[in-house]
Design a protein around this motif. Sequence first.
Motif, PDB file in Angstrom:
ATOM      1  N   ARG A 161     -30.588  24.621  18.346  1.00 56.31           N
ATOM      2  CA  ARG A 161     -29.595  24.045  17.405  1.00 56.31           C
ATOM      3  C   ARG A 161     -28.197  24.300  17.792  1.00 56.31           C
ATOM      4  NH1 ARG A 161     -28.976  29.296  12.874  1.00 56.31           N
ATOM      5  NH2 ARG A 161     -28.245  30.643  14.388  1.00 56.31           N
ATOM      6  N   VAL A 162     -27.508  23.367  17.080  1.00 59.13           N
ATOM      7  CA  VAL A 162     -25.892  23.642  17.361  1.00 59.13           C
ATOM      8  C   VAL A 162     -25.148  23.638  16.128  1.00 59.13           C
ATOM      9  CG1 VAL A 162     -23.859  22.297  18.297  1.00 59.13           C
ATOM     10  CG2 VAL A 162     -26.036  22.542  19.837  1.00 59.13           C
ATOM     11  N   GLY A 163     -24.212  24.504  15.694  1.00 61.58           N
ATOM     12  CA  GLY A 163     -23.670  24.607  14.935  1.00 61.58           C
ATOM     13  C   GLY A 163     -22.456  23.881  14.533  1.00 61.58           C
ATOM     14  N   ALA A 164     -22.021  23.508  13.180  1.00 62.18           N
ATOM     15  CA  ALA A 164     -20.745  22.751  13.230  1.00 62.18           C
ATOM     16  C   ALA A 164     -19.523  23.287  13.814  1.00 62.18           C
ATOM     17  CB  ALA A 164     -20.575  22.493  11.407  1.00 62.18           C
ATOM     18  N   LEU A 165     -19.404  24.444  14.148  1.00 67.93           N
ATOM     19  CA  LEU A 165     -18.400  25.151  14.606  1.00 67.93           C
ATOM     20  C   LEU A 165     -18.396  25.658  15.860  1.00 67.93           C
ATOM     21  CD1 LEU A 165     -16.879  26.846  11.347  1.00 67.93           C
ATOM     22  CD2 LEU A 165     -16.312  24.479  12.275  1.00 67.93           C
ATOM     23  N   ASP A 166     -19.747  25.363  16.615  1.00 68.24           N
ATOM     24  CA  ASP A 166     -19.841  26.108  17.937  1.00 68.24           C
ATOM     25  C   ASP A 166     -19.031  25.041  18.870  1.00 68.24           C
ATOM     26  OD1 ASP A 166     -21.401  27.675  16.589  1.00 68.24           O
ATOM     27  OD2 ASP A 166     -23.358  26.783  17.111  1.00 68.24           O
ATOM     28  N   ASP A 167     -18.447  25.878  19.839  1.00 74.88           N
ATOM     29  CA  ASP A 167     -17.616  25.270  20.981  1.00 74.88           C
ATOM     30  C   ASP A 167     -18.463  24.727  21.884  1.00 74.88           C
ATOM     31  OD1 ASP A 167     -16.089  26.025  23.716  1.00 74.88           O
ATOM     32  OD2 ASP A 167     -14.659  25.188  21.889  1.00 74.88           O
ATOM     33  N   PHE A 168     -17.945  23.574  22.345  1.00 72.91           N
ATOM     34  CA  PHE A 168     -18.859  22.781  23.381  1.00 72.91           C
ATOM     35  C   PHE A 168     -19.093  23.594  24.702  1.00 72.91           C
ATOM     36  CE2 PHE A 168     -18.876  19.749  26.814  1.00 72.91           C
ATOM     37  CZ  PHE A 168     -19.940  18.952  26.569  1.00 72.91           C
ATOM     38  N   VAL A 169     -17.918  24.155  25.106  1.00 73.11           N
ATOM     39  CA  VAL A 169     -17.835  24.923  26.338  1.00 73.11           C
ATOM     40  C   VAL A 169     -18.988  26.042  26.233  1.00 73.11           C
ATOM     41  CG1 VAL A 169     -16.595  26.063  28.187  1.00 73.11           C
ATOM     42  CG2 VAL A 169     -15.632  23.992  27.066  1.00 73.11           C
ATOM     43  N   GLU A 170     -18.643  26.733  25.244  1.00 72.08           N
ATOM     44  CA  GLU A 170     -19.370  27.977  24.990  1.00 72.08           C
ATOM     45  C   GLU A 170     -20.843  27.833  24.946  1.00 72.08           C
ATOM     46  OE1 GLU A 170     -18.066  30.694  21.979  1.00 72.08           O
ATOM     47  OE2 GLU A 170     -16.270  31.048  22.859  1.00 72.08           O
ATOM     48  N   LEU A 171     -21.253  26.416  24.466  1.00 75.27           N
ATOM     49  CA  LEU A 171     -22.599  26.016  24.359  1.00 75.27           C
ATOM     50  C   LEU A 171     -23.097  25.872  25.517  1.00 75.27           C
ATOM     51  CD1 LEU A 171     -22.235  23.646  21.400  1.00 75.27           C
ATOM     52  CD2 LEU A 171     -23.873  25.728  21.421  1.00 75.27           C
ATOM     53  N   GLY A 172     -22.290  25.859  26.793  1.00 84.97           N
ATOM     54  CA  GLY A 172     -22.802  25.399  28.099  1.00 84.97           C
ATOM     55  C   GLY A 172     -22.613  24.032  28.734  1.00 84.97           C
ATOM     56  N   PHE A 199     -13.454  17.919  24.913  1.00 85.92           N
ATOM     57  CA  PHE A 199     -12.859  19.083  24.924  1.00 85.92           C
ATOM     58  C   PHE A 199     -11.861  19.668  24.221  1.00 85.92           C
ATOM     59  CE2 PHE A 199     -15.210  18.242  28.883  1.00 85.92           C
ATOM     60  CZ  PHE A 199     -15.844  19.441  29.348  1.00 85.92           C
ATOM     61  N   THR A 200     -11.030  18.921  23.779  1.00 89.82           N
ATOM     62  CA  THR A 200      -9.888  19.089  22.725  1.00 89.82           C
ATOM     63  C   THR A 200     -10.429  19.415  21.459  1.00 89.82           C
ATOM     64  OG1 THR A 200      -8.245  17.863  24.040  1.00 89.82           O
ATOM     65  CG2 THR A 200      -7.546  18.550  21.724  1.00 89.82           C
ATOM     66  N   ALA A 201     -11.235  18.532  20.864  1.00 91.32           N
ATOM     67  CA  ALA A 201     -11.985  18.607  19.728  1.00 91.32           C
ATOM     68  C   ALA A 201     -12.801  19.971  19.692  1.00 91.32           C
ATOM     69  CB  ALA A 201     -12.852  17.572  19.000  1.00 91.32           C
ATOM     70  N   GLY A 202     -13.483  20.008  20.788  1.00 94.97           N
ATOM     71  CA  GLY A 202     -14.328  21.300  20.741  1.00 94.97           C
ATOM     72  C   GLY A 202     -15.739  21.464  20.203  1.00 94.97           C
ATOM     73  N   THR A 203     -15.721  21.102  18.800  1.00 95.22           N
ATOM     74  CA  THR A 203     -16.946  21.260  18.129  1.00 95.22           C
ATOM     75  C   THR A 203     -17.493  20.031  17.510  1.00 95.22           C
ATOM     76  OG1 THR A 203     -15.598  21.620  15.922  1.00 95.22           O
ATOM     77  CG2 THR A 203     -15.775  23.542  17.459  1.00 95.22           C
ATOM     78  N   VAL A 204     -18.619  20.044  17.035  1.00 94.20           N
ATOM     79  CA  VAL A 204     -19.138  18.843  16.250  1.00 94.20           C
ATOM     80  C   VAL A 204     -18.384  18.451  15.028  1.00 94.20           C
ATOM     81  CG1 VAL A 204     -21.133  18.424  14.687  1.00 94.20           C
ATOM     82  CG2 VAL A 204     -21.413  19.207  16.853  1.00 94.20           C
TER      83      VAL A 204
END
Length: 222
Positions: A161-172, A199-204
């Motif tokens: 799963r990926v949350g709405a506020l999960d950061d792209f880089v931290e997700l791997g 990368f700037t937007a960062g999240t879903v």
Amino acid sequence: MTGRQQLCRLVADKPETRDWSVMGGVVEKPVQVPAPAPAPTAAPTPTAVVERALAAHPGVLDAAVAPSGDGVGVLVVLDEMSTALEVREDLRASLLAAGLEAEPAVLPVVRLAVPPLGTFEEIVAGAAASGVAEVSRYEAPSAGTEADLAGRLAGFLGLPRVGALDDFVELGGDSLVAVAFLHAVQEAYAVPLGVVELFTAGTVRGIARLLAARPAAAPQVA
């Protein structure tokens, strides 16, 4: 041989009756006392499960579980290679394995106060006011674009799963994943996005807002 002797011999010759007794010519079967039922095992609490998981996590240098009104709040000191999001999802997996549905929230800190000062919510509010760090808390994507983007990104990253506020880089996520993901987004929404924008937007949620702000954003999701 008397009838009583014959009865005793008959009882003695049968393995299943050797513990029986003969009283006045009547065969009596010993009373079977049932073994006591085992004491019920106490169900694990979310706090206990989380504390065990934190103690075994290689990336957690120090940790404490703080009282929380709506879940399990955790303060962690991490090594340089770990992220709060990674720890959060690992803790959730441990809770699910124990049959618990609690959602952990993780706040990375530089050092721990012993004991934690206040509730988890109070500590998070203080951290936000001082600009120290943001809490990693799962938020389900909204229906529509967010849910679609989260599902696509989870597929590219191999995550459940990926949350709405999960950061792209931290997700791997890296540049290769970014290119593949953005290509799929462009095909689905007819809106080109660049790697820098991702990368700037960062999240879903950030990506969904970028799409909504583009005039040509017309979802073509089946």
